[in-house]
Design a protein around this motif. Structure first.
Motif, PDB file in Angstrom:
ATOM      1  N   VAL A  18       0.868  -1.189   0.000  1.00  0.00           N
ATOM      2  CA  VAL A  18       0.000   0.000   0.000  1.00  0.00           C
ATOM      3  C   VAL A  18       0.897   1.230   0.000  1.00  0.00           C
ATOM      4  CG1 VAL A  18      -1.670   1.310   1.366  1.00  0.00           C
ATOM      5  CG2 VAL A  18      -1.935  -1.150   1.116  1.00  0.00           C
ATOM      6  N   ASN A  19       0.714   2.082  -1.009  1.00  0.00           N
ATOM      7  CA  ASN A  19       1.603   3.224  -1.145  1.00  0.00           C
ATOM      8  C   ASN A  19       1.208   4.425  -0.295  1.00  0.00           C
ATOM      9  OD1 ASN A  19      -0.654   3.758  -2.613  1.00  0.00           O
ATOM     10  ND2 ASN A  19       0.388   4.184  -4.540  1.00  0.00           N
ATOM     11  N   SER A  20       0.179   4.298   0.503  1.00  0.00           N
ATOM     12  CA  SER A  20      -0.238   5.392   1.383  1.00  0.00           C
ATOM     13  C   SER A  20      -0.367   4.870   2.810  1.00  0.00           C
ATOM     14  CB  SER A  20      -1.582   5.958   0.917  1.00  0.00           C
ATOM     15  OG  SER A  20      -2.124   6.797   1.914  1.00  0.00           O
ATOM     16  N   ILE A  21       0.515   5.307   3.673  1.00  0.00           N
ATOM     17  CA  ILE A  21       0.443   4.892   5.074  1.00  0.00           C
ATOM     18  C   ILE A  21      -0.846   5.407   5.710  1.00  0.00           C
ATOM     19  CG2 ILE A  21       1.741   6.821   6.068  1.00  0.00           C
ATOM     20  CD1 ILE A  21       2.030   3.152   7.131  1.00  0.00           C
ATOM     21  N   GLY A  45      -3.751   5.731   4.140  1.00  0.00           N
ATOM     22  CA  GLY A  45      -4.790   4.808   3.682  1.00  0.00           C
ATOM     23  C   GLY A  45      -4.751   3.510   4.458  1.00  0.00           C
ATOM     24  N   TYR A  46      -3.549   2.984   4.658  1.00  0.00           N
ATOM     25  CA  TYR A  46      -3.407   1.743   5.429  1.00  0.00           C
ATOM     26  C   TYR A  46      -3.932   1.933   6.852  1.00  0.00           C
ATOM     27  CZ  TYR A  46      -1.338  -2.014   8.100  1.00  0.00           C
ATOM     28  OH  TYR A  46      -1.176  -3.079   8.955  1.00  0.00           O
ATOM     29  N   ASN A  47      -3.482   2.997   7.515  1.00  0.00           N
ATOM     30  CA  ASN A  47      -3.894   3.235   8.908  1.00  0.00           C
ATOM     31  C   ASN A  47      -5.378   3.548   9.034  1.00  0.00           C
ATOM     32  OD1 ASN A  47      -1.376   2.780  10.043  1.00  0.00           O
ATOM     33  ND2 ASN A  47      -0.763   4.908   9.868  1.00  0.00           N
ATOM     34  N   THR A  48      -5.937   4.195   8.042  1.00  0.00           N
ATOM     35  CA  THR A  48      -7.340   4.600   8.114  1.00  0.00           C
ATOM     36  C   THR A  48      -8.297   3.460   7.782  1.00  0.00           C
ATOM     37  OG1 THR A  48      -6.714   6.846   7.488  1.00  0.00           O
ATOM     38  CG2 THR A  48      -9.040   6.260   7.249  1.00  0.00           C
ATOM     39  N   TYR A  49      -7.975   2.665   6.760  1.00  0.00           N
ATOM     40  CA  TYR A  49      -8.953   1.700   6.265  1.00  0.00           C
ATOM     41  C   TYR A  49      -8.626   0.233   6.537  1.00  0.00           C
ATOM     42  CZ  TYR A  49     -10.229   5.922   3.803  1.00  0.00           C
ATOM     43  OH  TYR A  49     -10.575   7.204   3.515  1.00  0.00           O
ATOM     44  N   ILE A  50      -7.363  -0.115   6.665  1.00  0.00           N
ATOM     45  CA  ILE A  50      -6.999  -1.526   6.726  1.00  0.00           C
ATOM     46  C   ILE A  50      -6.559  -1.972   8.111  1.00  0.00           C
ATOM     47  CG2 ILE A  50      -5.427  -3.277   5.791  1.00  0.00           C
ATOM     48  CD1 ILE A  50      -5.289  -1.484   3.230  1.00  0.00           C
ATOM     49  N   LYS A  51      -5.770  -1.167   8.780  1.00  0.00           N
ATOM     50  CA  LYS A  51      -5.115  -1.577  10.028  1.00  0.00           C
ATOM     51  C   LYS A  51      -6.078  -2.119  11.075  1.00  0.00           C
ATOM     52  CE  LYS A  51      -3.735   1.256  13.226  1.00  0.00           C
ATOM     53  NZ  LYS A  51      -3.131   2.291  14.004  1.00  0.00           N
ATOM     54  N   ASP A  52      -7.232  -1.515  11.214  1.00  0.00           N
ATOM     55  CA  ASP A  52      -8.176  -1.910  12.264  1.00  0.00           C
ATOM     56  C   ASP A  52      -9.194  -2.954  11.818  1.00  0.00           C
ATOM     57  OD1 ASP A  52      -6.943  -0.261  14.134  1.00  0.00           O
ATOM     58  OD2 ASP A  52      -8.135   1.471  13.524  1.00  0.00           O
ATOM     59  N   ARG A  54      -9.975   0.378  -3.618  1.00  0.00           N
ATOM     60  CA  ARG A  54      -8.536   0.604  -3.764  1.00  0.00           C
ATOM     61  C   ARG A  54      -7.627  -0.544  -3.334  1.00  0.00           C
ATOM     62  NH1 ARG A  54      -7.566   6.851  -1.944  1.00  0.00           N
ATOM     63  NH2 ARG A  54      -8.970   7.731  -3.473  1.00  0.00           N
ATOM     64  N   TYR A  55      -8.074  -1.346  -2.374  1.00  0.00           N
ATOM     65  CA  TYR A  55      -7.126  -2.265  -1.739  1.00  0.00           C
ATOM     66  C   TYR A  55      -7.485  -3.744  -1.826  1.00  0.00           C
ATOM     67  CZ  TYR A  55      -5.859   2.221   0.339  1.00  0.00           C
ATOM     68  OH  TYR A  55      -5.503   3.529   0.528  1.00  0.00           O
ATOM     69  N   ILE A  56      -8.621  -4.087  -2.384  1.00  0.00           N
ATOM     70  CA  ILE A  56      -9.078  -5.477  -2.321  1.00  0.00           C
ATOM     71  C   ILE A  56      -8.097  -6.439  -2.994  1.00  0.00           C
ATOM     72  CG2 ILE A  56     -10.574  -5.427  -4.368  1.00  0.00           C
ATOM     73  CD1 ILE A  56     -12.575  -7.096  -2.577  1.00  0.00           C
TER      74      ILE A  56
END
Length: 98
Positions: A18-21, A23-30, A57-59
């Motif tokens: 994921v090229n946006s930390i 985006g990762y922290n907002t949508y995926i991490k939790d 974006r991430y699926i």
């Protein structure tokens, strides 16, 4: 390997891809793993916005990461639940007796 271990290992690959930390922290991490049956891996997120962003974006990144960990093709399913941890506990299988 249980679904929590699969998810933790997959997150390592996802973070790299994921090229946006943000985006990762907002949508995926939790996101919380809920189930893994046949070729379907299900995660839960707390908002519809997170679900939509992951789907848009991430699926594919998440599916590839889980597939790397499991060595099997995987389809990702995303559920919305106000408390994803609670949903994960409800769907965990009972431990097998010793």
């Amino acid at each position: 390997m249980d679904i929590n271990e699969i998810w933790e290992h997959a997150l390592t690959y996802i973070r790299q891809d994921v090229n946006s930390i943000v985006g990762y922290n907002t949508y995926i991490k939790d996101a919380v793993p809920v189930s893994y049956e046949q070729d379907r891996f299900t995660i839960a997120v707390s908002t519809a916005i997170s679900k939509n962003m992951i789907e848009m974006r991430y699926i594919k990144t998440i599916e590839r990461a889980i597939s790397k960990v499991t060595a099997k093709p995987v389809r990702l399913q995303i559920r919305v639940h106000p408390n994803p941890e609670e949903l994960a506990k409800q769907t965990e299988p009972e431990p097998e007796p010793a």
